[in-house]
Design an enzyme around this catalytic site. Structure first.
Site, PDB file in Angstrom:
ATOM      1  CD  GLU A  64      -2.460  -1.384   2.641  1.00 61.04           C
ATOM      2  OE1 GLU A  64      -3.633  -1.749   2.713  1.00 61.04           O
ATOM      3  OE2 GLU A  64      -1.725  -1.254   3.631  1.00 61.04           O
ATOM      4  CG  ASP A 235      -4.549  -4.137   8.590  1.00 60.07           C
ATOM      5  OD1 ASP A 235      -4.832  -5.251   8.114  1.00 60.07           O
ATOM      6  OD2 ASP A 235      -3.410  -3.819   8.947  1.00 60.07           O
TER       7      ASP A 235
HETATM    8  P1  NAD Z   1       2.626 -10.682  13.255  1.00 57.96           P
HETATM    9  O1  NAD Z   1       2.447 -11.633  12.136  1.00 57.96           O
HETATM   10  O2  NAD Z   1       3.993 -10.372  13.749  1.00 57.96           O
HETATM   11  O3  NAD Z   1       1.772 -11.164  14.526  1.00 57.96           O
HETATM   12  C1  NAD Z   1       0.437 -11.588  14.434  1.00 57.96           C
HETATM   13  C2  NAD Z   1       0.177 -12.628  15.507  1.00 57.96           C
HETATM   14  O4  NAD Z   1      -1.217 -12.971  15.478  1.00 57.96           O
HETATM   15  C3  NAD Z   1       0.955 -13.941  15.289  1.00 57.96           C
HETATM   16  O5  NAD Z   1       1.710 -14.223  16.438  1.00 57.96           O
HETATM   17  C4  NAD Z   1      -0.156 -14.983  15.052  1.00 57.96           C
HETATM   18  O6  NAD Z   1       0.161 -16.257  15.588  1.00 57.96           O
HETATM   19  C5  NAD Z   1      -1.317 -14.340  15.793  1.00 57.96           C
HETATM   20  N1  NAD Z   1      -2.643 -14.812  15.384  1.00 57.96           N
HETATM   21  C6  NAD Z   1      -3.110 -15.056  14.125  1.00 57.96           C
HETATM   22  N2  NAD Z   1      -4.414 -15.427  14.206  1.00 57.96           N
HETATM   23  C7  NAD Z   1      -4.756 -15.388  15.517  1.00 57.96           C
HETATM   24  C8  NAD Z   1      -5.970 -15.631  16.220  1.00 57.96           C
HETATM   25  N3  NAD Z   1      -7.088 -16.007  15.592  1.00 57.96           N
HETATM   26  N4  NAD Z   1      -5.976 -15.493  17.576  1.00 57.96           N
HETATM   27  C9  NAD Z   1      -4.846 -15.106  18.240  1.00 57.96           C
HETATM   28  N5  NAD Z   1      -3.671 -14.866  17.623  1.00 57.96           N
HETATM   29  C10 NAD Z   1      -3.632 -14.987  16.277  1.00 57.96           C
HETATM   30  O7  NAD Z   1       1.894  -9.328  12.795  1.00 57.96           O
HETATM   31  P2  NAD Z   1       2.050  -7.872  13.416  1.00 57.96           P
HETATM   32  O8  NAD Z   1       3.094  -7.099  12.702  1.00 57.96           O
HETATM   33  O9  NAD Z   1       2.086  -7.985  14.912  1.00 57.96           O
HETATM   34  O10 NAD Z   1       0.655  -7.231  12.966  1.00 57.96           O
HETATM   35  C11 NAD Z   1      -0.539  -7.656  13.591  1.00 57.96           C
HETATM   36  C12 NAD Z   1      -1.715  -7.139  12.784  1.00 57.96           C
HETATM   37  O11 NAD Z   1      -1.780  -5.709  12.906  1.00 57.96           O
HETATM   38  C13 NAD Z   1      -1.603  -7.419  11.287  1.00 57.96           C
HETATM   39  O12 NAD Z   1      -2.853  -7.842  10.828  1.00 57.96           O
HETATM   40  C14 NAD Z   1      -1.217  -6.098  10.695  1.00 57.96           C
HETATM   41  O13 NAD Z   1      -1.655  -5.974   9.357  1.00 57.96           O
HETATM   42  C15 NAD Z   1      -1.937  -5.150  11.620  1.00 57.96           C
HETATM   43  N6  NAD Z   1      -1.406  -3.795  11.695  1.00 57.96           N
HETATM   44  C16 NAD Z   1      -2.291  -2.791  11.782  1.00 57.96           C
HETATM   45  C17 NAD Z   1      -1.854  -1.496  11.889  1.00 57.96           C
HETATM   46  C18 NAD Z   1      -2.842  -0.383  12.048  1.00 57.96           C
HETATM   47  O14 NAD Z   1      -2.469   0.797  11.962  1.00 57.96           O
HETATM   48  N7  NAD Z   1      -4.079  -0.672  12.329  1.00 57.96           N
HETATM   49  C19 NAD Z   1      -0.484  -1.211  11.862  1.00 57.96           C
HETATM   50  C20 NAD Z   1       0.423  -2.272  11.798  1.00 57.96           C
HETATM   51  C21 NAD Z   1      -0.056  -3.573  11.718  1.00 57.96           C
END
Ligand code: NAD
Length: 356
Positions: A64, A235
């Protein structure tokens, strides 16, 4: 903003320099100060150019571009979201960004934004919670213990004083990693075997999971009255975390509705479903939490203005910290129209082996 002396170089903040900057300032102070920059920009929200981010989707993720401008400065972030990357030892989210002078069009900063995105997301979540969470909230469920999780924990402690965390992840090693990082920092931690256990007694629920699908991390029965939900993992189109029934019982707060309606939890609702813009709460034009039993939901997707604030904050730290490299990214011929001649003079300087 203090000037960086040479206007013909672009300061570049590498991952290494960003880590040193965070350590020099201190993570919680960084989050507090960054939160103040984001809040300042939310207060002048109406003065920004705004557009939903532009995404290129593949089966496993999205890339993005997120641009914005306040009429003086221009910023954009390049960011990806690829949940399967973790299995190959890569980050789910990586990013870099640029801040530029709108008047000349010259870039003023190129920065890594993988760490910075985690910091700005956490600072934004905690800023929203200041207005939406029940007063005095001391305990938070942290569901999804990946890359964002510790930053979320630290921001909620720095901005709201939340010290008790109930951790859950579908992969126990993620929770063990999160515990190992947070325990030495003085948090009270409870590892939970299920999401139901994680939400027990928590005043705030943060969901930060990554899965490119409509997941149901929280079901309706798990959300009691008075809870604040900080949902950051939904997101992207087709990527949500909450059961639709939770949305119908919540007052929903969003960053920029045209983007959130495409990407956020509210993609599950009709296009005209009422939501409140967070900037209106921060400027006092709309109510935040207004009753003890109200369920508030910050449907966070991440918006360009938060990245703009983060780049502004980093840029302001550079003159004093010196934590940047000088990038030779701007052509600087003696005569601005003689770009070609500049290459010729370079060839002369390099000797006879190299000719035009
Ligand atoms: P990551 O992959 O490092 O961590 C995600 C974790 O979620 C993993 O440990 C995984 O095992 C766990 N997981 C997956 N499904 C699950 C479930 N059903 N129940 C519990 N745990 C579960 O990712 P990250 O960098 O920590 O990002 C997390 C999320 O936040 C992503 O979806 C990312 O796109 C989003 N994000 C959003 C913003 C925002 O501004 N809103 C900014 C950054 C990241």
């Amino acid at each position: 903003m203090t000037a960086i002396p040479n206007l013909n170089i672009v300061p570049f903040v590498s991952v290494d320099h960003m880590m040193r900057l965070v350590l020099k300032i201190g993570v919680e102070r960084f989050l507090l100060e960054l939160g103040a920059y984001i809040e300042e920009d939310y207060r002048r929200w109406e003065g920004f150019d705004k557009t939903p981010r532009v995404g290129a989707h593949s089966a496993d993720g999205v890339i993005e571009l997120m641009p914005t401008s306040d009429g003086t400065l221009y910023g954009f972030k390049y960011v990806n979201g690829h949940p399967k990357n973790v299995r190959a030892g890569r980050q789910t989210v990586t990013a870099f960004g640029v801040l530029a002078d709108l008047g000349t069009g010259y870039p003023m900063l190129l920065s890594e934004m993988t760490i910075l995105t985690a910091l700005r997301t956490a600072a934004t979540s905690a800023m929203a919670a200041k207005y939406l969470a029940p007063p005095g909230a001391a305990s938070m469920a942290l569901i999804g213990n990946g890359a964002q999780s510790e930053f979320q924990a630290l921001a909620f402690r720095a901005l709201l004083g939340v010290r008790r965390l109930r951790l859950f992840d579908v992969e126990p090693e993620a929770t063990a990693k999160c515990r190992a990082n947070l325990e030495p920092l003085g948090f009270e931690l409870v590892d939970c075997a299920t999401p139901e256990e994680a939400v027990e007694g928590a005043a705030i629920i943060t969901t930060a999971t990554a899965d490119k699908q409509n997941a149901t991390v929280l079901t309706d029965n798990m959300v009691g009255p008075g809870i604040h939900i900080n949902a950051i993992g939904g997101d992207c189109p087709g990527k949500t975390e909450l059961h639709r029934d939770i949305l119908l019982r919540s007052d929903i707060f969003v960053e920029y509705p045209p983007q959130t309606r495409i990407e956020g939890e509210i993609q599950q609702l009709p296009k005209d479903y009422p939501v409140t813009e967070l900037w209106q709460v921060i400027t006092g034009r709309a109510a935040g939490r207004s009753s003890a039993r109200q369920i508030t939901l910050f449907d966070s997707v991440g918006f360009a203005i938060e990245d703009f604030s983060a780049l502004r904050y980093v840029r302001d730290q550079l003159p004093a910290s010196g934590l940047y490299q000088e990038l030779d990214m701007l052509a600087d011929p003696d005569d601005p129209r003689d770009l070609f001649g500049m290459i010729g003079r370079c060839a002369q300087g390099l000797g006879p082996v190299l000719t035009m």
